[in-house]
Design an enzyme around this catalytic site. Sequence first.
Site, short mmCIF file in Angstrom:
data_model
loop_
_atom_site.label_atom_id
_atom_site.label_comp_id
_atom_site.label_asym_id
_atom_site.label_seq_id
_atom_site.Cartn_x
_atom_site.Cartn_y
_atom_site.Cartn_z
N GLU A 79 0.84 -1.20 0.00
CA GLU A 79 0.00 0.00 0.00
C GLU A 79 0.87 1.25 0.00
O GLU A 79 1.89 1.29 0.67
CB GLU A 79 -0.89 -0.02 1.25
CG GLU A 79 -1.88 1.10 1.34
CD GLU A 79 -2.88 0.91 2.51
OE1 GLU A 79 -3.27 -0.24 2.82
OE2 GLU A 79 -3.24 1.92 3.12
N ASP A 114 0.23 5.26 0.66
CA ASP A 114 -0.84 5.99 1.32
C ASP A 114 -0.64 7.49 1.42
O ASP A 114 0.41 7.94 1.86
CB ASP A 114 -0.81 5.53 2.79
CG ASP A 114 -2.01 4.76 3.17
OD1 ASP A 114 -3.03 4.87 2.51
OD2 ASP A 114 -1.91 4.03 4.18
N GLU A 116 -2.92 10.47 3.33
CA GLU A 116 -4.12 10.78 4.11
C GLU A 116 -4.01 12.22 4.57
O GLU A 116 -3.01 12.62 5.17
CB GLU A 116 -4.22 9.86 5.34
CG GLU A 116 -4.34 8.40 4.98
CD GLU A 116 -4.72 7.52 6.17
OE1 GLU A 116 -4.61 7.99 7.33
OE2 GLU A 116 -5.13 6.38 5.95
#
Length: 300
Positions: A110, A112, A114
């Site tokens: 993953e 990421d 955010e």
Amino acid sequence: MVHLGTHISSTSLLSTTMRIGFCVTLLFVAVVAGNFNQDFDANWGEGNVKISPNGELLTLSLDKTTGSGIKSKAQYLFGKVDIQLKLVPGNSAGTVTTYYLSSEGKNHDEIDLEFLGNLSGDPYVLHTNVFTEGKGGREQQFYLWFDPTKDFHTYSILWNPQSIVISVDGTPIRQFKNMESSGIAYPKEQPMWLYSSLWDAEDWATRGGLIKTDWTQAPFVASYKNYSVQACLWSPSSSSSSCNSNNNSDNSSSSSSWLNEALDSSGLERIKWAQKNYMIYNYCSDKIRFPQGFPAECSS
Ligand SMILES: *[C@@H]1O[C@H](CO)[C@@H](O)[C@H](O)[C@H]1NC(C)=O
Ligand SMILES: *[C@@H]1O[C@H](CO)[C@@H](O)[C@H](O)[C@H]1NC(C)=O
Ligand SMILES: *[C@@H]1O[C@H](CO)[C@@H](O)[C@H](O)[C@H]1NC(C)=O
Ligand SMILES: *[C@@H]1O[C@H](CO)[C@@H](O)[C@H](O)[C@H]1NC(C)=O
């Protein structure tokens, strides 16, 4: 043959033979001027996912009932994604807007991004992480050098066999290099989907959970436009992917440059600039968390 809406712009033969552990004929596809309608499915809170009729603008919203999210129809094994985002304005404390690539399963990979909301006027935090074979814990957090709620800004993920680079408006802020030679796993075998979501994380997002979501401000809305994906598509039916196709009838050399892209000295300078001035957390310098010494990748 893999189809991604009508946006397959080129198929080309790449000279690089990529060692990805199996030998197959693979298809390189550059996707430009993506269409949210054609290329994504709502995978959460469908009523809160709105796409303009021409597919160019997407908004995700979060209200007391639900957040929302989208998932790409296509799977990628390496790619470069650019997306323009305007984050939740005003009091966005407690909300998290995400944009990430992820494979599935227990040992997933993953990459990421955010965006952690905040009170009006207080800075958003861009929280980044990289998972390889199920192992994450590689958080780096940044403030941005602009107000991400006023205008659209471009957030990019480059994922190729050499490295993962996260950029903001073309400025690289983080690099995760392929360090397999030092025994550190690198994402290169599991195809990933592209996701985005807006959800409530008032328990931890803003000042570690001190500031809760103010539901009188709902719905919270984040906007997306002008995304592009240049990628090696994964074909689930033939369990194959890569960027080596037999087809060189449409061979625009520029379309594949991302696959060999690496940060040059000016890119490395700009990462240093971003990290020196805007990084607020780096797992690689968190002595309290790693009293016995930092993870191996921190030293390379
Ligand atoms: C080769 O690429 C061209 C242009 O992208 C496409 O029109 C054609 O169908 C492809 N041929 C094969 C055999 O995949
Ligand atoms: C396509 O690109 C490959 C690799 O860069 C090159 O060897 C080949 O000659 C090119 N083919 C055409 C038709 O331009
Ligand atoms: C929110 O603002 C406070 C005060 O400026 C700051 O300490 C914090 O890092 C900001 N961001 C988040 C997500 O808490
Ligand atoms: C769309 O994004 C690309 C980069 O992915 C950029 O070059 C282009 O200027 C953007 N277009 C608009 C209208 O913002």
